[in-house]
Write an enzyme that holds these catalytic residues in place. Structure first.
Site, PDB file in Angstrom:
ATOM      1  N   HIS A 139      -6.050 -21.710   9.283  1.00  7.43           N
ATOM      2  CA  HIS A 139      -7.533 -22.167   8.681  1.00  7.43           C
ATOM      3  C   HIS A 139      -8.010 -20.958   8.242  1.00  7.43           C
ATOM      4  O   HIS A 139      -9.694 -20.914   7.421  1.00  7.43           O
ATOM      5  CB  HIS A 139      -8.573 -22.490   9.907  1.00  7.43           C
ATOM      6  CG  HIS A 139      -9.879 -23.092   9.380  1.00  7.43           C
ATOM      7  ND1 HIS A 139     -10.977 -23.708   9.215  1.00  7.43           N
ATOM      8  CD2 HIS A 139     -10.803 -21.970   9.845  1.00  7.43           C
ATOM      9  CE1 HIS A 139     -11.880 -23.518   8.912  1.00  7.43           C
ATOM     10  NE2 HIS A 139     -11.908 -22.353   9.468  1.00  7.43           N
ATOM     11  N   GLY A 171       1.032   3.771   2.007  1.00  9.14           N
ATOM     12  CA  GLY A 171       0.961   3.192   3.555  1.00  9.14           C
ATOM     13  C   GLY A 171       0.445   5.253   4.071  1.00  9.14           C
ATOM     14  O   GLY A 171       0.425   5.629   5.001  1.00  9.14           O
ATOM     15  N   GLY A 172      -0.274   5.662   3.230  1.00 13.44           N
ATOM     16  CA  GLY A 172      -1.308   6.504   3.234  1.00 13.44           C
ATOM     17  C   GLY A 172      -2.597   6.378   4.651  1.00 13.44           C
ATOM     18  O   GLY A 172      -2.669   7.282   5.546  1.00 13.44           O
ATOM     19  N   PHE A 173      -2.980   4.838   4.175  1.00 12.82           N
ATOM     20  CA  PHE A 173      -3.845   4.796   4.800  1.00 12.82           C
ATOM     21  C   PHE A 173      -3.416   4.859   6.482  1.00 12.82           C
ATOM     22  O   PHE A 173      -4.658   5.096   7.613  1.00 12.82           O
ATOM     23  CB  PHE A 173      -4.732   3.437   4.868  1.00 12.82           C
ATOM     24  CG  PHE A 173      -6.084   2.958   5.878  1.00 12.82           C
ATOM     25  CD1 PHE A 173      -7.326   3.307   4.561  1.00 12.82           C
ATOM     26  CD2 PHE A 173      -5.346   2.023   6.914  1.00 12.82           C
ATOM     27  CE1 PHE A 173      -8.300   3.003   6.403  1.00 12.82           C
ATOM     28  CE2 PHE A 173      -6.488   1.369   7.523  1.00 12.82           C
ATOM     29  CZ  PHE A 173      -7.789   2.487   7.350  1.00 12.82           C
ATOM     30  N   CYS A 224      -7.434 -28.298  10.255  1.00 18.23           N
ATOM     31  CA  CYS A 224      -8.655 -29.082  10.554  1.00 18.23           C
ATOM     32  C   CYS A 224      -8.930 -30.480  10.035  1.00 18.23           C
ATOM     33  O   CYS A 224      -9.753 -31.645  11.078  1.00 18.23           O
ATOM     34  CB  CYS A 224      -9.880 -28.836   9.506  1.00 18.23           C
ATOM     35  SG  CYS A 224     -10.330 -27.224   9.940  1.00 18.23           S
ATOM     36  N   GLY A 277     -10.968   4.402   0.462  1.00 22.26           N
ATOM     37  CA  GLY A 277     -11.974   4.668   1.324  1.00 22.26           C
ATOM     38  C   GLY A 277     -13.121   4.143   1.957  1.00 22.26           C
ATOM     39  O   GLY A 277     -14.139   4.559   2.181  1.00 22.26           O
ATOM     40  N   CYS A 329      -7.720 -27.869   5.537  1.00 17.36           N
ATOM     41  CA  CYS A 329      -6.407 -27.493   6.003  1.00 17.36           C
ATOM     42  C   CYS A 329      -6.115 -28.730   7.283  1.00 17.36           C
ATOM     43  O   CYS A 329      -6.838 -29.013   7.208  1.00 17.36           O
ATOM     44  CB  CYS A 329      -7.295 -26.570   6.437  1.00 17.36           C
ATOM     45  SG  CYS A 329      -7.239 -26.193   8.072  1.00 17.36           S
ATOM     46  N   ASP A 375      -8.406  -7.947   0.455  1.00 16.29           N
ATOM     47  CA  ASP A 375      -7.270  -7.730   1.264  1.00 16.29           C
ATOM     48  C   ASP A 375      -8.428  -6.947   2.559  1.00 16.29           C
ATOM     49  O   ASP A 375      -9.065  -6.102   2.568  1.00 16.29           O
ATOM     50  CB  ASP A 375      -6.326  -6.859   1.691  1.00 16.29           C
ATOM     51  CG  ASP A 375      -6.949  -5.756   1.862  1.00 16.29           C
ATOM     52  OD1 ASP A 375      -7.699  -4.927   1.252  1.00 16.29           O
ATOM     53  OD2 ASP A 375      -6.179  -5.159   2.324  1.00 16.29           O
ATOM     54  N   ASP A 418       1.345  -0.972  -0.107  1.00 16.39           N
ATOM     55  CA  ASP A 418       0.089   0.227  -0.230  1.00 16.39           C
ATOM     56  C   ASP A 418       0.695   1.016  -0.093  1.00 16.39           C
ATOM     57  O   ASP A 418       2.127   1.238   0.137  1.00 16.39           O
ATOM     58  CB  ASP A 418      -0.491  -0.671   1.059  1.00 16.39           C
ATOM     59  CG  ASP A 418      -0.008   0.137   2.299  1.00 16.39           C
ATOM     60  OD1 ASP A 418       0.926  -0.153   2.597  1.00 16.39           O
ATOM     61  OD2 ASP A 418      -0.991  -0.775   4.139  1.00 16.39           O
ATOM     62  N   CYS A 459     -13.440 -28.164   5.599  1.00 16.63           N
ATOM     63  CA  CYS A 459     -12.896 -28.062   5.375  1.00 16.63           C
ATOM     64  C   CYS A 459     -11.231 -28.320   5.610  1.00 16.63           C
ATOM     65  O   CYS A 459     -11.035 -29.544   6.720  1.00 16.63           O
ATOM     66  CB  CYS A 459     -11.962 -26.853   6.616  1.00 16.63           C
ATOM     67  SG  CYS A 459     -10.697 -25.962   6.004  1.00 16.63           S
ATOM     68  N   GLN A 468     -11.082   8.174  -4.208  1.00 18.62           N
ATOM     69  CA  GLN A 468     -11.420   8.367  -3.311  1.00 18.62           C
ATOM     70  C   GLN A 468     -12.717   8.897  -3.373  1.00 18.62           C
ATOM     71  O   GLN A 468     -12.881   9.315  -4.245  1.00 18.62           O
ATOM     72  CB  GLN A 468     -10.807   9.276  -2.170  1.00 18.62           C
ATOM     73  CG  GLN A 468      -9.017   8.392  -2.212  1.00 18.62           C
ATOM     74  CD  GLN A 468     -10.067   7.244  -0.532  1.00 18.62           C
ATOM     75  OE1 GLN A 468     -10.495   7.736  -0.049  1.00 18.62           O
ATOM     76  NE2 GLN A 468      -8.756   6.447  -0.027  1.00 18.62           N
TER      77      GLN A 468
HETATM   78 ZN   LIG Z   1     -10.086 -25.767   8.671  1.00 12.88          ZN
END
Ligand SMILES: [Zn+2]
Length: 374
Positions: free
Chosen positions: A340, A94-96, A314, A221, A311, A271, A92, A309, A194
């Site tokens: 997970h 850095g502004g945020f 799990c 924003g 993963c 994200d 990013d 799941c 924005q």
């Molecule tokens: Zn999982």
């Protein structure tokens, strides 16, 4: 960078595509895990690749600029090498963080001065300097410096911040072009739309930024304190203002059930710190709904966290064991829970992508909506 659209949903704005970068191909729509300090907290890079197959992660310019510093990272071969991450990286601007973490901010036409939240040192971010910092990192996708206002903002302050964001984006873009003429750079710079929650401002901003001909565009924003329906509404009218053939990135959004909603609006990249932050706090997303692991009902629960799941967490551990780790404050809990939650997010996105490719996205969206209502 090249963006290739593979399929578009005829009933919604959803698209499935491939984003070709110097560090691999990213299947879109994509959810990008957040690695604030050049690490997704609690999760080794090996797990991100082998268990999650994450193709791109995000790192924060503000934090890495303050510590360990972009010159050190450049000296050590760039961020990919520094953190041993061979795949794509987005940073990013850095502004945020400047607007949310630092103190004594002062905005001028040339940039923003601020004091570090770590030691109070004074710094200046300009549209040019944040491009240079991100180029020192060697990021695949750089973000242009913007001014992000909290919610609610007046029309007047939102207009001023938006117009400054446009001017900064022009400066950042021309600086980036100059750097590209000086050296071989495979990165792309995304400007950020924005305008707070005002349609006319979003329209003006998008119209100006599209003129830059950037490789991709972000909708910023959002997630600044507004109700969730409003974030969706703003993303919904802003996304179509952006070029169809470029990736669109909605910054900082997404509860799991909202991922298909944003995709339906024509968003390709997202994200959010939610899956990883919530994981560390014992708040887990599963196919059967949310699980708050500290609750006493999981004390002797021998079943897996999410039976559907695949993963490692799990497949291997019981809810009772995970609860025990959480209650005991063990480090392993963060790792297993983050693994997970991120798997849940990335698998949700992969499911969305498959449904777009196979023409079944509207049905997918309906099923998520009806499950949410229940
Ligand atoms: Zn999982």
């Amino acid at each position: 960078m090249r963006f290739e659209i593979q399929a578009e949903c005829p009933a919604t704005g959803a698209r499935a595509g491939l984003l070709h970068t110097a560090h691999g191909v990213i299947e879109t729509p994509v959810f990008m895990p957040v690695g604030t300090q050049a690490t997704v907290k609690g999760l080794p890079q090996r797990n991100l690749i082998e268990d999650l197959d994450a193709r791109i992660i995000l790192a924060n310019t503000y934090h890495l600029f303050l510590r360990p510093g972009h010159e050190l990272i450049r000296q050590l071969g760039g961020l990919h090498r520094f953190m041993s991450w061979p795949r794509a990286l987005l940073t990013d601007s850095g502004g945020f963080q400047v607007f949310s973490l630092s103190s004594l901010r002062k905005i001028t036409e040339s940039g923003v001065t601020f004091r570090s939240h770590l030691n109070g040192d004074a710094h200046l971010f300009t549209p040019e300097s944040t491009v240079d910092v991100q180029l020192a990192f060697g990021s695949d996708i750089l973000m242009a410096l913007d001014e992000c206002l909290p919610y609610p903002a007046s029309h007047e302050s939102a207009r001023d911040a938006m117009r400054r964001t446009v001017r900064w984006a022009r400066v950042a873009y021309s600086h980036f072009q100059t750097r590209k003429e000086q050296a071989e750079i495979a990165s792309s710079l995304f400007p950020i739309v924005q305008g707070s929650m005002f349609r006319d401002l979003r329209e003006e901003c998008a119209g100006e930024l599209v003129g830059l001909g950037a490789d991709g565009y972000a909708i910023g924003g959002l997630s600044v304190g507004e109700p969730r329906e409003l974030s969706l509404e703003v993303a919904g009218y802003t996304a179509p203002m952006l070029p169809r053939d470029r990736p669109r990135y909605a910054m900082g959004v997404g509860m799991p059930e909202e991922l298909p909603e944003y995709v339906a609006l024509g968003v390709d990249m997202m994200d959010c710190v939610l899956p990883s932050r919530n994981a560390r706090n014992g708040y887990l997303f599963t196919s059967g709904g949310r699980i708050i692991i500290k609750q006493s009902r999981y004390r002797d629960d021998a079943s897996p966290l999410d039976p559907k799941c695949p993963c490692y967490t799990c497949r291997t551990f019981s809810r009772a064991y995970l609860r025990h780790l959480f209650q005991a404050g063990e480090i392993l809990f963060s790792t297993l829970a983050t693994l997970h939650n991120l798997r849940y997010y990335l698998d949700t996105m992969r499911g969305i992508r498959q449904s777009i490719l196979l023409g079944g996205f509207p049905a997918f969206l309906d099923s998520v909506r009806s499950a949410t209502v229940e």
